[in-house]
Enzyme design. Structure first.
Site, mmCIF file in Angstrom:
data_model
loop_
_atom_site.group_PDB
_atom_site.id
_atom_site.type_symbol
_atom_site.label_atom_id
_atom_site.label_comp_id
_atom_site.label_asym_id
_atom_site.label_seq_id
_atom_site.Cartn_x
_atom_site.Cartn_y
_atom_site.Cartn_z
ATOM 1 N N CYS A 118 0.889 -1.159 0.000
ATOM 2 C CA CYS A 118 0.000 0.000 0.000
ATOM 3 C C CYS A 118 0.926 1.207 0.000
ATOM 4 C CB CYS A 118 -0.902 0.017 1.223
ATOM 5 S SG CYS A 118 -1.793 1.576 1.406
ATOM 6 N N CYS A 121 -0.627 4.433 2.269
ATOM 7 C CA CYS A 121 -0.635 4.347 3.739
ATOM 8 C C CYS A 121 -0.033 2.984 4.079
ATOM 9 C CB CYS A 121 -2.010 4.605 4.330
ATOM 10 S SG CYS A 121 -3.403 3.884 3.476
ATOM 11 N N SER A 122 -0.783 2.118 4.685
ATOM 12 C CA SER A 122 -0.229 0.790 4.959
ATOM 13 C C SER A 122 -1.346 -0.236 5.003
ATOM 14 C CB SER A 122 0.526 0.784 6.286
ATOM 15 O OG SER A 122 1.533 1.752 6.282
ATOM 16 N N CYS A 123 -2.294 -0.126 4.069
ATOM 17 C CA CYS A 123 -3.433 -1.051 4.047
ATOM 18 C C CYS A 123 -2.926 -2.487 4.020
ATOM 19 C CB CYS A 123 -4.289 -0.796 2.817
ATOM 20 S SG CYS A 123 -5.058 0.827 2.840
#
Lengths: 216, 99, 107
Positions: A118, A121-123
């Site tokens: 991601c 962000c950091s999905c």
């Protein structure tokens, strides 16, 4: 850190939300976290029981859940079809709640290898696999894996044959992705539990590949 | 529910623009052309949800594949791969149209 | 056109090797995650993950390097809860003092 910190058997902190940092000063953001959760409880927006229960859910969620699904998919072609359609529905067959966000599995084959990132962000499919590792959230991984995935995979010790098509999935929207790894050679006689044991978190992100036991 | 404006296998271009605020279309694909892999459903526009708009409009979401060589033509050979990104319809235009 | 790439939008940027670090999530980090899961759930719908992200992005260019992951999260969650009138700055300030005082007493 004190040596009893991770012993949850006989040591119950007086407050369920306290960090396991009883002998270190509270940081500004830790203080903010505790203050917000206490305010939300006082205002009956959330309850202390809901907070405790959610901590337990987070603690109970780990890559082992995903590994079970992968091992079943390797052993049962019909289940694999269902897994590829919806990871959440397939997880429900195991009594596992994979969370409110739809998760899709990307199947590795002899010709295609998938990697998940991601960049914005950091999905991550955290409701199924647990919280992501720090490196997954790092600037280096998020920046580079879309541009030079082979170089990044090499840093994880993964060398793909040159004729394998590499596909990087950037989770920018309403789906979360995991990789359904390729079942390695030399695992024909293994049962589902033994298969699940070789499916690591990193295999399901796509930076490594499962290896048959004893093939290191 | 509106009909999807683009079809699977169609070539689409990601709009090259920089509005301020919360955006879920990464910079590295803006202005680039890709191929629709899948129409992934309809979801509320994150650019409105991000500002507390619970009535955010529904947008069709596409999975669009980009070739490494198109994204980074200056890269040395050796990295041949595809990047698939989930993109909402308001960020896409037909590939033939000039941006 | 000039590319106004914001700090969180890092795909394709130059960066060094991936340091394969990780740590077991600390309790306060799980609490931050818990707060978001609860306030965004179907029962409450107080804020969305989109609002979380917007709040993180609006922390400014330094936030990605100065704050760690869950510090950015709680900063954004708190700011959203204040903007929505769920908590006030005054309540937060008073509660943080209380939390810090009781922490210091236990130490």
């Amino acid at each position: 850190m004190s040596d009893h910190t991770h012993d949850h058997g006989d040591h119950h902190p007086p407050h369920p939300m306290q960090p396991d940092l009883e002998d270190t000063p509270l940081t500004y953001h830790q203080s903010m976290t505790l203050a917000v959760v206490e305010l939300l409880i006082e205002k009956n927006v959330i309850s202390a029981d809901e907070v405790r229960a959610m901590h337990e859910v987070i603690d109970a969620t780990s890559p082992a859940l995903g590994a079970k699904l992968v091992a079943r998919a390797w052993s049962d072609a019909e289940f694999k079809k269902r897994l590829l359609k919806s990871v959440n529905d397939a997880a429900a067959e195991f009594g596992v709640d994979a969370g409110p966000v739809p998760i899709r599995a990307m199947e590795n084959t002899t010709g295609v290898h998938n990697v998940i990132v991601c960049t914005l962000c950091s999905c991550y499919p955290k409701y199924l696999l647990g919280l992501p590792p720090d490196w997954y959230k790092s600037r280096a991984y998020r920046s580079r894996v879309v541009r030079e995935p082979r170089a990044v995979l090499a840093e994880f010790g993964t060398q793909l044959p040159g004729d394998v098509d590499l596909v990087v999935h950037d989770s920018t929207a309403d789906f979360r992705y995991m990789v359904l790894p390729l079942r390695p050679a030399g695992t024909d006689g293994l049962g589902e539990e033994e298969l699940a044991a070789i499916v690591t978190r990193d295999c399901m992100i796509g930076v490594t590949c499962p290896k048959a036991p004893g093939s290191e | 529910m509106s009909q999807p404006q683009f079809q699977t296998s169609e070539r689409v271009r990601v709009r090259q623009w920089e509005p301020p605020g919360h955006i879920r279309t990464p910079s590295f694909i803006r202005g680039h052309t890709g191929i629709v892999q899948q129409i992934a459903g309809q979801f509320r526009n994150p650019e409105e949800l991000a500002y507390g708009r619970k009535d955010a409009r529904l947008l069709t979401l596409y999975r669009v594949a980009f070739a490494h060589d198109d994204l980074w033509p200056e890269s040395p050979p050796g990295e041949q791969h595809a990047v698939i990104v989930d993109i909402y319809e308001n960020w896409l235009e037909p590939a033939e149209r000039k941006s | 056109m000039a590319n106004q790439r914001r700090p969180h939008d890092m795909g394709g940027a130059e960066a060094g090797p991936v340091e394969q670090t990780e740590h077991a999530p600390e309790s306060w980090e799980k609490t931050v995650d818990t707060i978001l899961r609860l306030v965004s759930d179907k029962k409450r719908r107080i804020m969305t993950v989109d609002e979380l992200r917007r709040g993180i992005e609006d922390l400014g260019p330094g936030a990605y390097d100065e704050l760690n992951y869950y510090e950015r999260w709680i900063a954004s969650i708190t700011s959203n809860l204040i903007a929505k009138g769920v908590i006030t700055v005054e309540e937060l300030g008073a509660k943080m003092e209380e939390v810090e005082k009781s922490w210091a007493e236990k130490a």
